[in-house]
Design an enzyme around this catalytic site. Structure first.
Site, PDB file in Angstrom:
ATOM      1  N   ASN A 121      40.630  41.059  37.183  1.00  0.00           N
ATOM      2  CA  ASN A 121      40.231  39.674  36.925  1.00  0.00           C
ATOM      3  C   ASN A 121      39.942  39.585  35.438  1.00  0.00           C
ATOM      4  O   ASN A 121      38.892  40.019  34.966  1.00  0.00           O
ATOM      5  CB  ASN A 121      39.000  39.326  37.757  1.00  0.00           C
ATOM      6  N   ARG A 129      44.133  38.410  39.559  1.00  0.00           N
ATOM      7  CA  ARG A 129      43.669  37.061  39.865  1.00  0.00           C
ATOM      8  C   ARG A 129      44.172  36.158  38.745  1.00  0.00           C
ATOM      9  O   ARG A 129      43.836  36.359  37.580  1.00  0.00           O
ATOM     10  CB  ARG A 129      42.151  37.023  39.908  1.00  0.00           C
ATOM     11  N   HIS A 131      39.416  28.228  43.676  1.00  0.00           N
ATOM     12  CA  HIS A 131      38.736  29.084  44.671  1.00  0.00           C
ATOM     13  C   HIS A 131      39.611  29.298  45.912  1.00  0.00           C
ATOM     14  O   HIS A 131      39.103  29.637  46.978  1.00  0.00           O
ATOM     15  CB  HIS A 131      37.411  28.453  45.178  1.00  0.00           C
ATOM     16  N   ARG A 168      27.855  23.094  35.961  1.00  0.00           N
ATOM     17  CA  ARG A 168      28.786  21.967  35.852  1.00  0.00           C
ATOM     18  C   ARG A 168      28.251  20.749  36.602  1.00  0.00           C
ATOM     19  O   ARG A 168      27.674  20.887  37.680  1.00  0.00           O
ATOM     20  CB  ARG A 168      30.153  22.324  36.447  1.00  0.00           C
ATOM     21  N   GLU A 180      36.823  38.222  47.264  1.00  0.00           N
ATOM     22  CA  GLU A 180      38.079  37.867  46.606  1.00  0.00           C
ATOM     23  C   GLU A 180      38.894  39.103  46.244  1.00  0.00           C
ATOM     24  O   GLU A 180      40.119  39.077  46.312  1.00  0.00           O
ATOM     25  CB  GLU A 180      37.794  37.012  45.366  1.00  0.00           C
TER      26      GLU A 180
END
Ligand code: ADP
Length: 377
Positions: free
Chosen positions: A7, A70, A159, A220, A362
């Site tokens: 990642n 990823r 996601h 956010r 993940e």
């Protein structure tokens, strides 16, 4: 198979070595401060050298079969994981304008592996791919067509790897065939997104053109009136200022001053009014979206919580559930408090919809997808 999962961020590189047969994590780590001078590696190539050095003993004992990356943005082209070649790498690079912080870093990670191990099979697993099944009425914005044609302005969703993984686990836990499974999946981490699942597929999701749209997140804002951006620009803020404001200084952090859910829950319990308001805003917006998605999927068979907050914060789950009385959702107080890494039901037997906690992973999902692509190649 033994898969190295990468990642890659603009200044960091997270890695895990996974065995897809035993699901063992053979090694994991993080190289940061890439390209920031000082003691950090100069570039992603040097960072990969460091990873390889750390893994030397491990890889001598059992070499890697493949590397899985990823990749944040797969645009409209990629609806599933793919074996990487030069053309694929260039296609990912062409999507840079849609994910200017992420895709360039993903490409650097891919090229660093290619330089180091030219014959290693590499697979790209896209964060957007699972949402390629969204119907057009869900992915279109109500703006002139030209914006979509010219710039690709539409909803993509993110996601996806987590939502797909969790959907499969949840259907299995409830013993419902995946292609008959309707659900609302709540990925509540630092980033927060909801996905409406119909027949095992994503038909709507709360993140849009970028991961900024939708729910209240760690830093956010999620949904706000777009006119606020125009207003702030007229007050003299630059595009970069507004970007930083809405992506890094808003959400729970903007409301309370800290984005750690544990700290906010503790402060609210101790009577802090700002912490309580932050929880109310976040849980209220989440409950509204859950209600909307329950309608979108024609009645969910399950409401599923995952990621850092979804898996660990019994308090936040309880707060959200307390706003879902109209759907007949009832948690089991005891089951909700159980801490476990296993997928589990946390609702009361008389809840109209079962509520599940399903831990996401993940890296496991990327490792499994990588192994499947390499086996099929
Ligand atoms: P990321 O999106 O960075 O992968 P995570 O999925 O790790 O994020 O989720 C991070 C969030 O999970 C933080 O808000 C953190 O406070 C919260 N979290 C982690 N552990 C707990 C816990 N035991 N109780 C409540 N919140 C937790």
């Amino acid at each position: 198979m033994r898969v190295l999962v990468i990642n890659s961020g603009s200044s960091s590189l997270k890695y895990q070595v996974r065995d897809t047969d035993t699901n063992e994590v053979a090694a994991s780590g993080l190289i940061d401060r890439i390209g920031e001078g000082g003691s950090g590696p100069a570039d992603h190539g040097e960072a990969m050298d460091q990873v390889a050095a750390v893994l030397e003993g491990e890889l001598a004992a059992r070499p890697l079969d493949a590397v899985g990356h990823r990749v944040v943005h797969g645009g409209e082209r990629f609806s599933e994981p793919v074996l990487i070649n030069n053309e694929i790498t260039r296609a990912i690079e062409r999507l840079n304008p849609l994910a200017p912080l992420h895709n360039p870093a993903n490409v650097l990670g891919i090229r660093a592996i290619t330089a180091k191990w030219p014959d290693m099979p590499q697979v790209a697993v896209f964060d957007t791919a699972f949402h390629r099944t969204l119907p057009e009425h869900a992915w279109r914005y109500a703006v002139p067509d030209a914006l979509y044609r010219q710039y690709g302005i539409r909803r993509y969703g993110f996601h996806g790897t987590s939502h797909e993984f969790v959907t499969g686990r949840a259907a299995a836990l409830l013993d419902v065939p995946l292609d008959e499974f309707n659900a609302v999946i709540c990925h509540l981490g630092n980033g927060v997104s909801l996905t409406a699942i119909e027949g095992g597929a994503s038909i709507d999701t709360s993140m849009g053109f970028t991961p900024l749209e939708g729910l209240v997140m760690g830093t956010r804002s999620g949904d706000i009136d777009p006119s606020i951006l125009i207003f702030l620009q007229r007050q003299g803020m630059s595009a970069d200022d507004i970007d930083k404001l809405l992506n890094r200084e808003s959400g729970l952090k903007g409301l309370y001053g800290d984005n750690d859910m544990r700290a906010i829950v503790d402060a609210a319990a101790a009577g802090d009014a700002r912490a309580k308001l932050a929880l109310d805003i976040a849980s209220y917006r989440l409950a509204k979206y859950i209600g909307g998605y329950h309608v979108a999927v024609g009645g969910a068979h399950a409401l599923v919580f995952t990621a850092g907050i979804g898996e660990n914060s019994a308090d936040f789950r309880a707060l959200v559930a307390s706003r879902l009385g109209a759907l007949g959702v009832k948690l089991d107080g005891g089951a909700n408090l159980v801490r476990s890494s296993a997928p589990r039901v946390v609702s009361a037997p008389d809840s109209a919809i079962p509520v599940l906690v399903v831990p996401t992973d993940e890296e496991q999902a990327i490792a499994e997808a990588t192994a499947a692509v390499v086996r099929g190649a």
